[in-house]
Design a protein around this motif. Sequence first.
Motif, PDB file in Angstrom:
ATOM      1  N   TYR A 287       0.985   5.318   0.847  1.00 12.21           N
ATOM      2  CA  TYR A 287      -0.010   6.235   1.718  1.00 12.21           C
ATOM      3  C   TYR A 287       0.948   7.680   1.787  1.00 12.21           C
ATOM      4  O   TYR A 287       2.065   7.645   1.494  1.00 12.21           O
TER       5      TYR A 287
ATOM      6  N   ARG B   7       0.796  -0.996   0.097  1.00 10.54           N
ATOM      7  CA  ARG B   7       0.045   0.017  -0.085  1.00 10.54           C
ATOM      8  C   ARG B   7       0.852   1.240  -0.062  1.00 10.54           C
ATOM      9  O   ARG B   7       1.965   1.243   0.733  1.00 10.54           O
TER      10      ARG B   7
ATOM     11  N   ILE C 269      -4.669   6.481   2.307  1.00 10.88           N
ATOM     12  CA  ILE C 269      -4.087   5.476   1.329  1.00 10.88           C
ATOM     13  C   ILE C 269      -4.242   5.946  -0.063  1.00 10.88           C
ATOM     14  O   ILE C 269      -5.539   6.238  -0.429  1.00 10.88           O
TER      15      ILE C 269
ATOM     16  N   LYS D 149      -3.515   9.983   7.897  1.00  9.04           N
ATOM     17  CA  LYS D 149      -2.775   8.871   6.863  1.00  9.04           C
ATOM     18  C   LYS D 149      -3.970   8.633   5.919  1.00  9.04           C
ATOM     19  O   LYS D 149      -4.958   8.095   6.161  1.00  9.04           O
TER      20      LYS D 149
END
Length: 641
Positions: A70, A68, A79, A77
């Motif tokens: 981010y 992922r 994504i 945070k």
Amino acid sequence: MASMKNTIAERILDFLKNYPPFNLIPKETLLEVAKNVEINYFEKDQIIFSQNDTPHEHLYMVYEGVIRLYRFAEGKKHIVDICDEGDLFGLRPLIMKENYLMGASANEESIVYGIPINLFNDIILNIPKVSQFLIASFATNTRDPFSEKHKGKLFANIKAIKKVENTFIETQSAKYTKNPITCNPKTTIQEAAIRMTTNVINSIVIAVDKIPLGIITDKDIRTKIGTGIFKITDPVELIMVSPVITFPENITVAEAQIARLKHKVSHLCITKDGTNNSELVGILTEHDLNLIQGNNPLLLIKEIKCAKDAETLKYIRSKAAELTKGYIEQEIPIYFVTKVISEINTAITKAAIELSIKEIGKKPPVEYSWLAVGSQGRKEQLLMTDQDNALVFENVEDSEYDGVKAYFLKLATKVTEKLNIVGFEYCPANIMASNPKWCLSKREWKHQFKEWIKDPIPEKILLSIIFYDFELIYGNKELYNQVAKSVLKLIKKNQIFLSFLGKVTLDNPPPLGFFKQFLVEQDGENKDNFDIKSRAIRPLVDAARIFSLYHGLQINNTIARYKKMMEVEPQNKDLFESCSNAFKILLTFRTSQGLANNDSGKFVDINSLSKADRLKLKSCFNPIKNVQEAIKIRFKTTQIG
């Protein structure tokens, strides 16, 4: 031990060659890359690099598992993307000398290949398609893809990579005839004709001090002298066509074709600075263009004009489809393709109208304008999709109204029948000039728009949206302009309308769902297919329209709207440019899909796409998200219940 290493390298090579851009690299070179690949194992949630880290010496590719990406913004945070098998990430050090803009961590246990960046320098120089792919790939994870900042910055340690030269005909400079034969305005027609005959040419430019004033061609001598209207002893200035259409020396074949279609001329004058106030340096004739252009849209337009029935028009339109196919395969710029095909579609509609008037045997009782709406109105109808049209006629006395309307409904019914034979199917929503609702007088049209704009309930907006892209196809230009100007005036007075329009257009979310999966249809015959028209193309069309209406621009074409917006709002140039680029990619993609599957190209089977095509599509979704955010803020759509 060496043979063991090579076996691993060969296994890596077998994996890499299935994914872009490695599928573009010759086997020997790719084996060299594979031998130097670093294999990394990451546990769930383990960080590969963090936001603001100094760039690594590798770019990364997921072999197994999920990574992922981010970004931290305002303490939260977010994504940004999810990378699975075959996806590249961490391209920043390859393109920009900057720290990572985002972090990367393993979403689950993952194996990631680290590919040394320094191995790419030679590959990039020798295989331009690799650099194009990497830039597109990089742009998808950049806040402003295609912005000035990233343009041309390929690799930190390579000063400049030459742009891949286009080899297709349309973008080549047109070869024109230099030092054309000229005469002065007082030369007699006979003397000019003798010069033309002696030099075996079919035109002569009338000039004073090398400045072109006019032109006469064989046709002028045939129609103006042969018919006895003028005498051969008259001066050429009496029969010359003036002013001449001029272009600069570097005119491309594409520009020349469009200019000739637009101005309906067979000759273009080439001057030093492109205006008719500078020195004449050449002349570009139909013959010059035909020599470099085998499949000529102008020939199709000529055939359309001579067509005696709808079946002939259908045959010519099928040749135009072949032309589109050839253009798309040669990767000719989509803006040029839309212009050419739109001119052909317009010529077909004009021919259908003229044939229908002939059939009725009676000229139209008053001035009228035949309008294309929707994609044909925007000049973006490349495939044989439904017809959407309307008709406006001059205001008449109440006592004459019924008779006048009856004539135009009869005419429109005949025209729409012919267009249906050609292959433009009837509009399922009956948005056609043959429908009494859309065959109205100028007064009625103004009233109709007023009602839509002053009472913008969602149902009315959804119905009316198609009518804000209306373009004159045939008939009275002044009538069309009056309606167009009154619409823009109404909107200027009722700015709240744009907020309602914005809200309706935002009901169509960006095409990526959670974890960057394509939003596909959930049921029906198109289950699991991606609706490229509704989910990707329409949001960009809608956004261009709303900004264009906001600024009161009488421009319909989406690419032209974005181009104008870049001038009108220079502070948002990057946003509008990225939207324009995304729209071009999507329109090209839809057209090639439609041509390949012989349908409207509306639905795409995502699973059948290559990784490169998926990436290309994904790269178009960020601009959609960004422009929708801009609409939300500009038009305060959240304040509307």
